[in-house]
Design a protein around this motif. Sequence first.
Motif, PDB file in Angstrom:
ATOM      1  N   ARG A  41       0.837  -1.209   0.000  1.00  0.00           N
ATOM      2  CA  ARG A  41       0.000   0.000   0.000  1.00  0.00           C
ATOM      3  C   ARG A  41       0.870   1.258   0.000  1.00  0.00           C
ATOM      4  O   ARG A  41       0.888   2.010   0.983  1.00  0.00           O
ATOM      5  CB  ARG A  41      -0.932  -0.009   1.211  1.00  0.00           C
ATOM      6  N   PRO A  42       1.600   1.494  -1.078  1.00  0.00           N
ATOM      7  CA  PRO A  42       2.385   2.742  -1.152  1.00  0.00           C
ATOM      8  C   PRO A  42       1.494   3.928  -1.465  1.00  0.00           C
ATOM      9  O   PRO A  42       0.365   3.773  -1.950  1.00  0.00           O
ATOM     10  CB  PRO A  42       3.373   2.462  -2.298  1.00  0.00           C
ATOM     11  N   VAL A  43       2.001   5.134  -1.180  1.00  0.00           N
ATOM     12  CA  VAL A  43       1.291   6.363  -1.500  1.00  0.00           C
ATOM     13  C   VAL A  43       2.320   7.439  -1.796  1.00  0.00           C
ATOM     14  O   VAL A  43       3.435   7.403  -1.253  1.00  0.00           O
ATOM     15  CB  VAL A  43       0.354   6.798  -0.339  1.00  0.00           C
ATOM     16  N   LEU A  44       1.975   8.382  -2.654  1.00  0.00           N
ATOM     17  CA  LEU A  44       2.889   9.460  -3.025  1.00  0.00           C
ATOM     18  C   LEU A  44       2.460  10.741  -2.310  1.00  0.00           C
ATOM     19  O   LEU A  44       1.312  11.173  -2.440  1.00  0.00           O
ATOM     20  CB  LEU A  44       2.875   9.652  -4.544  1.00  0.00           C
ATOM     21  N   LEU A  45       3.387  11.318  -1.542  1.00  0.00           N
ATOM     22  CA  LEU A  45       3.107  12.585  -0.864  1.00  0.00           C
ATOM     23  C   LEU A  45       3.093  13.698  -1.905  1.00  0.00           C
ATOM     24  O   LEU A  45       4.104  13.969  -2.555  1.00  0.00           O
ATOM     25  CB  LEU A  45       4.172  12.852   0.200  1.00  0.00           C
ATOM     26  N   PHE A  46       1.938  14.342  -2.063  1.00  0.00           N
ATOM     27  CA  PHE A  46       1.754  15.304  -3.147  1.00  0.00           C
ATOM     28  C   PHE A  46       1.203  16.611  -2.608  1.00  0.00           C
ATOM     29  O   PHE A  46       0.080  16.663  -2.106  1.00  0.00           O
ATOM     30  CB  PHE A  46       0.806  14.739  -4.204  1.00  0.00           C
TER      31      PHE A  46
END
Length: 312
Positions: A41-46
């Motif tokens: 469950r990766p996520v990109l800090l945007f």
Amino acid sequence: MTVVDTAGALRPPRSALPGHLDALESEAVHIFREAAAQFERPVLLFSGGKDSIVMLHIAAKAFWPAKIPFGLLHVDTGHNFPEVLEFRDRAVARTGVRLDVARVQDYIDDGRLRERPDGTRNPLQTVPLLDAVSTHRFDALFGGGRRDEEKARAKERVFSLRDEFGQWDPRRQRPELWSLYNGRHSPGEHVRVFPLSNFTELDVWQYIERERIELPSIYFAHEREVFLRGGMWLTAGAWGGPAQGETVQTRRVRYRTVGDMSCTGAVESGAVTLQEIIAEIAASTLTERGATRADDKLSEAAMEDRKREGYF
């Protein structure tokens, strides 16, 4: 056409050899793919800032023609620049990637956090960030940190382990020989992943120019109402500035980095094109954070202290 070097080996002509931007892009693509393969469950800090925009652009390249296989997360201080938030929402609509927003204001409203006397909310982002990690069970967070920005970030590995409290311990950093990345972590821990680690600020701008990446207007010179505090031009706003004795002036400025309005300074500039910005950065002797971020000036170890608490 091939060329024979002095050792008798065949090599491509110089014009066909990849440049340093190709090498940096290739490394970032490899990092994205490695992380997508190792984490559930990766996520990109945007945030809508230039580094996160470049990350999103490279992520789209890394998985094309498939969709980006993870969503975006923004920790909104409530004191963000309107131009950047507007761009963030347009970028999300254009790419179709899911965006989760953790709002500092919600935590202040219900008493989980207290407003700081100086009005700065950047340090308040840590709790909403870690709560979002826990709630969504994110096991990897792509961040736009680069080693040239600040000495604490220069210590980071590409895969940087965080413990169950989101804290960073430099003694637990793992070797990354031959670009082999170790994503192993225990339940409750997560890993921060930095695809742009080896980019410099100049590399980022040159890459933006080459790829024709759209940016918020705030990065280009414009007329703005600002006031001087601690040697930096801050934007006047509802966050609490200016204070008594601080005079608002109209100046022609631009931003090298964007964050909370209360701690992100502008630089006086006439650069309105990418070429002019690149020339300006090439001549600069200060990093973008050193020149324009008040939260990094609190102490010699300000960034490292925040990272130990779970900051980006």
